[in-house]
Every structure is written in structure tokens, then in C-alpha cells.
Design an enzyme around this catalytic site. Structure first.
Site, PDB file in Angstrom:
ATOM      1  N   ARG A  22       3.789   2.165 -21.924  1.00 29.11           N
ATOM      2  CA  ARG A  22       4.823   1.159 -21.649  1.00 29.11           C
ATOM      3  C   ARG A  22       4.175  -0.213 -21.637  1.00 29.11           C
ATOM      4  NH1 ARG A  22       8.623   3.881 -17.753  1.00 29.11           N
ATOM      5  NH2 ARG A  22       9.039   5.796 -18.906  1.00 29.11           N
ATOM      6  N   SER A 112      12.447   4.043 -20.741  1.00 33.71           N
ATOM      7  CA  SER A 112      13.276   4.728 -19.752  1.00 33.71           C
ATOM      8  C   SER A 112      14.239   3.786 -19.025  1.00 33.71           C
ATOM      9  CB  SER A 112      12.377   5.474 -18.774  1.00 33.71           C
ATOM     10  OG  SER A 112      13.129   6.304 -17.952  1.00 33.71           O
ATOM     11  N   HIS A 113      14.087   3.678 -17.717  1.00 29.47           N
ATOM     12  CA  HIS A 113      15.015   2.894 -16.899  1.00 29.47           C
ATOM     13  C   HIS A 113      14.612   1.438 -16.807  1.00 29.47           C
ATOM     14  CE1 HIS A 113      11.664   4.543 -14.784  1.00 29.47           C
ATOM     15  NE2 HIS A 113      11.756   3.558 -13.921  1.00 29.47           N
ATOM     16  N   ASP A 276      20.196   7.085 -17.147  1.00 30.00           N
ATOM     17  CA  ASP A 276      19.339   5.915 -17.361  1.00 30.00           C
ATOM     18  C   ASP A 276      19.214   5.547 -18.835  1.00 30.00           C
ATOM     19  OD1 ASP A 276      17.729   8.035 -18.163  1.00 30.00           O
ATOM     20  OD2 ASP A 276      15.894   6.995 -17.577  1.00 30.00           O
ATOM     21  N   ASP A 278      17.212   6.133 -21.358  1.00 23.30           N
ATOM     22  CA  ASP A 278      16.972   7.152 -22.380  1.00 23.30           C
ATOM     23  C   ASP A 278      17.616   8.490 -22.063  1.00 23.30           C
ATOM     24  OD1 ASP A 278      15.200   7.422 -20.251  1.00 23.30           O
ATOM     25  OD2 ASP A 278      13.740   8.493 -21.467  1.00 23.30           O
ATOM     26  N   ASP A 280      17.394  10.669 -19.500  1.00 23.21           N
ATOM     27  CA  ASP A 280      16.780  11.821 -18.834  1.00 23.21           C
ATOM     28  C   ASP A 280      16.985  11.830 -17.319  1.00 23.21           C
ATOM     29  OD1 ASP A 280      15.060   9.722 -18.407  1.00 23.21           O
ATOM     30  OD2 ASP A 280      13.249  10.762 -19.089  1.00 23.21           O
ATOM     31  N   ARG A 281      17.404  10.694 -16.751  1.00 25.53           N
ATOM     32  CA  ARG A 281      17.634  10.665 -15.296  1.00 25.53           C
ATOM     33  C   ARG A 281      19.112  10.821 -14.981  1.00 25.53           C
ATOM     34  NH1 ARG A 281      13.754   6.476 -12.193  1.00 25.53           N
ATOM     35  NH2 ARG A 281      11.834   7.032 -13.286  1.00 25.53           N
ATOM     36  N   SER A 364      12.787  10.923  -8.183  1.00 29.31           N
ATOM     37  CA  SER A 364      13.186   9.740  -8.943  1.00 29.31           C
ATOM     38  C   SER A 364      14.352  10.030  -9.876  1.00 29.31           C
ATOM     39  CB  SER A 364      11.993   9.233  -9.742  1.00 29.31           C
ATOM     40  OG  SER A 364      11.472  10.282 -10.546  1.00 29.31           O
ATOM     41  N   LYS A 375      13.187  16.104 -18.509  1.00 24.40           N
ATOM     42  CA  LYS A 375      14.292  16.063 -17.577  1.00 24.40           C
ATOM     43  C   LYS A 375      15.539  15.689 -18.357  1.00 24.40           C
ATOM     44  CE  LYS A 375      12.686  11.567 -15.976  1.00 24.40           C
ATOM     45  NZ  LYS A 375      11.353  11.266 -15.486  1.00 24.40           N
ATOM     46  N   ARG A 495       4.539   2.789  -3.957  1.00 19.72           N
ATOM     47  CA  ARG A 495       5.704   3.563  -3.523  1.00 19.72           C
ATOM     48  C   ARG A 495       5.370   4.270  -2.214  1.00 19.72           C
ATOM     49  NH1 ARG A 495       8.603   2.763  -8.001  1.00 19.72           N
ATOM     50  NH2 ARG A 495       7.875   3.412 -10.061  1.00 19.72           N
TER      51      ARG A 495
HETATM   52  C1  G1P Z   1       8.348   7.024 -12.135  1.00 15.80           C
HETATM   53  C2  G1P Z   1       8.815   8.089 -11.184  1.00 15.80           C
HETATM   54  C3  G1P Z   1       8.413   9.455 -11.698  1.00 15.80           C
HETATM   55  C4  G1P Z   1       8.909   9.658 -13.118  1.00 15.80           C
HETATM   56  C5  G1P Z   1       8.474   8.496 -13.993  1.00 15.80           C
HETATM   57  C6  G1P Z   1       9.054   8.586 -15.403  1.00 15.80           C
HETATM   58  O1  G1P Z   1       6.946   7.051 -12.230  1.00 15.80           O
HETATM   59  O2  G1P Z   1       8.310   7.885  -9.889  1.00 15.80           O
HETATM   60  O3  G1P Z   1       8.919  10.447 -10.837  1.00 15.80           O
HETATM   61  O4  G1P Z   1       8.417  10.845 -13.653  1.00 15.80           O
HETATM   62  O5  G1P Z   1       8.886   7.263 -13.419  1.00 15.80           O
HETATM   63  O6  G1P Z   1      10.438   8.590 -15.402  1.00 15.80           O
HETATM   64  P1  G1P Z   1       5.985   6.055 -11.404  1.00 15.80           P
HETATM   65  O7  G1P Z   1       6.410   4.657 -11.739  1.00 15.80           O
HETATM   66  O8  G1P Z   1       6.237   6.341  -9.951  1.00 15.80           O
HETATM   67  O9  G1P Z   1       4.598   6.423 -11.844  1.00 15.80           O
HETATM   68 ZN    ZN Z   2      14.300   7.906 -18.464  1.00 16.53          ZN
END
Ligand code: G1P
Ligand code: ZN
Length: 540
Positions: A22, A112-113, A276, A278, A280-281, A364, A375, A495
Site C-alpha cells: 500500500r 481496501s478501506h 468496504d 474492495d 471483503d469487509r 476489523s 474475507k 491499535r
Molecule cells: C488492518 C486490520 C486487519 C486486516 C487488515 C487488512 O490491518 O487490523 O485485521 O486484516 O487491515 O484488511 P492493520 O492496519 O491493523 O495491520
Molecule cells: Zn478490504
């Protein structure tokens, strides 16, 4: 029509994190950034003769990236690339197509999100032939390749248009454009009782699905409105947009506040859900009640047998370590295996492949099963609908019933975002050093019973992942977990995960129940003092 070999220089920091590589979109658009990473993937997997799936969540730069990757795939000798029409495929759909077509793997373009747009984020992830994210040994090899790269291969000719279903050649490679929804929708039909869900909607059941202008819109419209008969308009913000309409496509009560307001208001439908960027959430909300992702996983696990795809029961359940212990209680009650894994979907793959677990999930808002190796947001929504159709109880009644049977794990996550990396790393290092001294100490009125660093050994592959977060268990039954995010694109995000188990007080406010745990964690880690933040930037 020629293969060009372009000299390039290694770019530092091309290290896949919790879920692929990312970075800011502007970084991805720098000459060579995407190309170096893709060539490194191809060098590691040897793209020669391979069939790959390619698609993304439609965010800004998706199309350009797809064109570059198609030209590079051909230049690296791939036999075939299966691409979603318009470059669109949700993350679970990529996993579904890899598995249905038996391909060698795939590339997913998404952050993703995280928000999308020229000023926002982009990402790329390589998935292996089981349909799941590449495990650490593969992502490690890709990272090493990015450090050594000196050239990449690309076709000189333009990539073909990908807006019509069908097959077009690019040099010797086939570019096969598919409907993004079809394979995924067919898989859902094998898992769920569509007649029962149709009957539920026909009985007047109302729902709102907020696609947040992200990739799930077309999938949700097709499945919920067309196939299952949810009233037209049940799916809102269904058109994918390059910038997600300026939104943060993260399905939680903060970013999906419109849905929350509706669901907590006087004319709430029976069921609310969101997904979200993409796809998956998932977020699940009942009329007047939010279901935490940890509770959702536990409830789905306890009721999955009501859906045809899971009627034989579960082989086991897995959850990422910071997820509440609610799922572990269900595993124990069902007498099936329970596995606590590091954060990130890649750690579930081996357990799913070996059929050691049937369902898995994360705090998450990620839930999934053996049907894929990602997911799957819409899958979770459909499983909830199938359960609601069978039990004919409200979401609130299902939750109350679950807590009465298993007890309730109150849960919250506090995020401290955009911290200076050195501050965040020092906080973690200092607390790690003090872990052995913590048991017996009191903080915030609680007493530490145990404290450790989470190091994980995959029970199937034997692979080891060290330092996956710090766990502090309190004698009073509460638990706190600390870890640094592996998906951020600027600074560090800390976190802090808080939970407390209750068997009597089942109907209280989570923030109130968890305030001593928050105070204890702050006292032990020195979070507010070290970061200068009096409160977290985000509470979910
Ligand atoms: C975050 C979430 C984790 C998830 C990931 C990808 O990762 O906490 O559960 O698998 O996004 O969607 P983190 O930013 O905490 O490493
Ligand atoms: Zn996602």
C-alpha cells in the site's frame, strides 16, 4: 509488437504489509514504482506460461495499472490473464475466480478501506493458486526481489480495451474479459438457501445495504435485489466511483454513520449492512443495535449449520489474535478446533486449506469461510440473512440469545493514527521489555494476570511469525492488546484493543464497561503521555 526491457532502479520500502503493498497513489504513479513491484512478483512466481486473474476495486489509477500489468504479463510470457470487465473485480471475486478456474494466482488492485483518488491511497496484492493472499515466505521473496531489481519487461504495444466480455490477444497472451459478478454469484447460490431468503423478503423484511460507492454495489444489486427479491433501492450508493464519492469506504459506525443513523432511528429497517472499498469487509447492524465484528463471527459460527453450505457443521474456527474471545467460546462449546492467528487474512489460508477450520474472522470486520481464501463482505451478509430467514428472530433477539448462552465479550478498539514512527516503536519496545514484570501489578483498578508477546507458529506449515502484538490479561477477566498497524501509508498507527467478559451484565454500554481496561492499558503502556494524545483518534 515487441518486448521492451526497461532498466530500472530498486525503490526502497516495497514491502508488502498486512495485506499487500500500500502507498499513496502519487507514489504508485511514479515511474517504475508499480512496474518494479509487478516484475518482482513475476520474477518470484516465474510468470512464464501462467494463467492469472486481474482486477481491482475501481479506485483512481485502477485502469492505468491494469493496462500496465497486462502489457507486463504478456512480456513476461504469461499464457492468459482473466480480467474483470472494466478492470473491476472485488477481492472475494478474485479469490472465487482463481479457485473456480484453477488459475496459478492473481493480482488485486486495492487499498481496501483506505480512501481513493490522486491524493489518497492505492495498493496491489498477489494471491496464490488457492485464491488467498500470498503467505509471508512469498511476500518476503517479493520484497527481496524489489531490492535487487534492475530491469522490467513490458510490451511496447497498448493494452486492449477491457469493456466487452470476450477474448482478445495481446502478443501471444490471451486477455479474457469476464463479467465481474457471475462466478461469485454462482458460488453464493451453492452455499445459501436462496428460497428461504426470498421468502423472508417476501414476508416484508426490509434491509439497507450501503455499498459506500465502492466495488460491492453491482454484486449487492444483483444478489440482493435481483436474485433474492429485496425491494429495489435496498442497496444504496451502489455505483462504484474512483474516489468512493469522497468517502472513506470503511464499514464501521464512524464512516458508515448514515447507515447507523438510519438503523438507530425510528423508521429503521430490520437489517443493515455495509461493505468496504474492495468488498471483503462487512458491517452488520440490526434495528437499534450494532453487531461488533467479533460478536458477528461468534454468532455466525454458532448458527452456520442453518445454511446449506455448512449443514454438516464446522471443522473449527479461527480468529486473529486481537479479535475478542467470543469465537473461542463457540469453538469450545461446539467441541471443534479453535485457532488464534496473527492479524491478516494470509494466516488463515493454511488452516482453511487443511480443513482445520471452516469459519474465520477478524475484529476489523472481516469474516469468511472455506468457500474462498479471502474475507468476504457479501458472504457474511448472506449468511446472516440465511440465519434470520431460518430463525425468524430479530438481530437484537439473536444477540441477546447468544449472550445468554455464551456470556458477552464487550469490545472496543482505540486507534492512535499518524504517530511518529519512532514514538510508536519506542512505546512498543519499552512495553515489550517490561512484560515479564507486569503480572501482579495493578493498573486502573485491575490486576495483571499475564502478559506476553504473541509469536505464532502455523500449526499446518510450521511457519513462524514473530512479534505479532502484545497481550495483557487481567485477573478480572478483561484483556488488552497492543499492536502497530501494517496497512498504514503515513506514520505509524497504534491499535489498542480492549475487551471484558461478562456473564451477568449483558446489556450495558461497552464504553462504560471498558473504561477501567482503557485506563489500565494507558497506565501500563504510557500511551497518552508518550503520544501527547489525550484520546484516541478513532474508536470503533
Ligand atoms: C488492518 C486490520 C486487519 C486486516 C487488515 C487488512 O490491518 O487490523 O485485521 O486484516 O487491515 O484488511 P492493520 O492496519 O491493523 O495491520
Ligand atoms: Zn478490504
Amino acid at each position: 509488437m515487441a518486448v521492451e526491457t526497461i532498466p530500472t532502479e530498486a525503490i526502497a520500502g516495497q514491502k508488502p504489509g498486512t495485506s499487500g503493498l500500500r502507498a499513496k497513489t502519487a507514489v504508485f504513479r511514479q515511474p517504475g514504482y508499480l512496474e518494479n513491484f509487478v516484475q518482482s512478483v513475476f520474477d518470484v512466481i516465474d510468470a512464464q506460461g501462467k494463467t492469472l486473474v486481474l482486477g481491482g476495486d475501481g479506485r483512481f489509477f485502477n485502469r492505468e495499472a491494469i493496462a500496465i500489468i497486462l502489457r507486463m504479463s504478456a512480456a513476461n510470457g504469461a499464457a492468459r490473464v482473466i480480467v474483470g470487465r472494466g478492470g473491476i473485480l472485488s477481492t472475494p471475486a478474485v479469490s472465487a475466480v482463481i479457485r473456480a478456474r484453477g488459475t496459478d494466482g492473481g493480482l488485486i488492485l486495492s487499498a481496501s478501506h483506505n480512501p481513493g483518488g490522486p491524493e489518497a491511497d492505492f495498493g496491489i496484492k498477489y494471491n496464490i493458486s488457492n485464491g488467498g493472499p500470498a503467505p509471508e515466505r512469498v511476500t518476503g521473496a517479493i520484497h527481496e526481489a524489489t531490492a535487487k531489481i534492475s530491469q522490467y519487461r513490458i510490451m511496447s504495444e497498448e493494452a486492449p480495451a477491457i469493456d466487452t466480455i470476450g477474448e482478445v490477444p495481446l502478443a501471444g497472451m490471451a486477455v479474457e474479459v469476464i463479467d465481474p459478478v457471475e462466478t461469485y454469484a454462482a458460488l453464493m447460490q451453492t452455499l445459501f438457501d436462496f428460497d428461504a431468503i426470498r421468502a423472508l423478503f417476501a414476508s416484508g423484511f426490509r434491509m439497507r445495504f450501503d455499498a459506500m460507492h465502492a466495488v460491492t454495489g453491482p454484486y449487492a444489486r444483483h444478489l440482493l435485489e435481483e436474485a433474492l427479491g429485496a425491494p429495489m433501492g435496498s442497496v444504496v450508493r451502489a455505483e462504484p466511483r474512483e474516489d468512493f464519492g469522497g468517502l472513506h469506504p470503511d464499514p464501521n459506525p464512524v464512516h458508515a454513520h448514515e447507515l447507523m443513523t438510519l438503523m438507530l432511528g425510528p423508521d429503521a429497517p430490520d437489517f443493515g449492512a455495509a461493505s468496504d472499498g474492495d468488498g471483503d469487509r462487512n458491517m452488520i447492524v440490526g434495528r437499534g443495535c450494532f453487531v461488533t465484528p467479533s460478536d458477528s463471527l461468534a454468532i455466525l459460527a454458532a448458527n452456520a449449520h442453518l445454511a446449506p453450505g455448512y449443514s454438516k457443521g464446522l471443522s473449527g474456527i479461527a480468529w486473529s489474535m486481537p479479535t475478542s474471545r467470543a469465537a473461542s467460546r463457540v469453538a469450545a462449546a461446539l467441541g471443534v478446533e479453535g485457532h488464534e492467528t496473527p492479524t491478516g487474512w494470509k494466516f488463515f489460508g493454511s488452516l482453511l486449506d487443511a480443513d482445520r477450520v471452516t469459519l474465520c474472522g477478524e475484529e476489523s470486520a472481516g469474516t469468511g469461510s472455506t468457500h474462498l481464501r479471502e474475507k468476504d463482505g457479501l458472504w457474511a451478509v448472506l449468511l446472516w440473512l440465511n440465519i434470520l430467514a431460518e430463525r425468524r428472530l430479530s438481530v437484537a433477539e439473536i444477540m441477546t440469545d447468544h449472550w445468554a448462552r455464551f456470556g458477552r465479550d464487550y469490545y472496543m478498539r482505540h486507534d492512535y493514527e499518524g504517530l511518529e514512527t519512532s514514538v510508536a516503536e519506542a512505546l512498543m519496545a519499552d512495553l515489550t521489555a517490561r512484560l515479564p514484570d507486569l503480572p501482579g501489578q495493578s493498573a486502573g483498578g485491575l490486576t495483571v494476570a499475564e502478559a506476553d508477546r504473541f509469536d505464532y507458529t502455523d500449526p499446518v506449515t510450521g511457519d513462524v511469525a514473530m512479534a505479532q502484538g502484545l497481550r495483557i490479561g487481567f485477573a478480572e477477566g478483561a484483556r488488552g492488546v497492543l499492536r502497530l498497524s501494517g496497512t498504514g501509508t503515513s506514520g505509524a498507527t497504534l491499535r489498542v484493543y480492549l475487551e471484558a467478559f461478562e456473564t451477568q451484565r449483558l446489556d450495558c454500554d461497552a464504553a462504560e464497561i471498558l473504561s477501567p481496561v482503557a485506563a489500565a492499558m494507558d497506565a501500563l503502556a504510557g500511551t497518552s503521555a508518550r503520544t501527547g494524545r489525550r484520546r484516541p483518534d478513532m474508536i470503533t
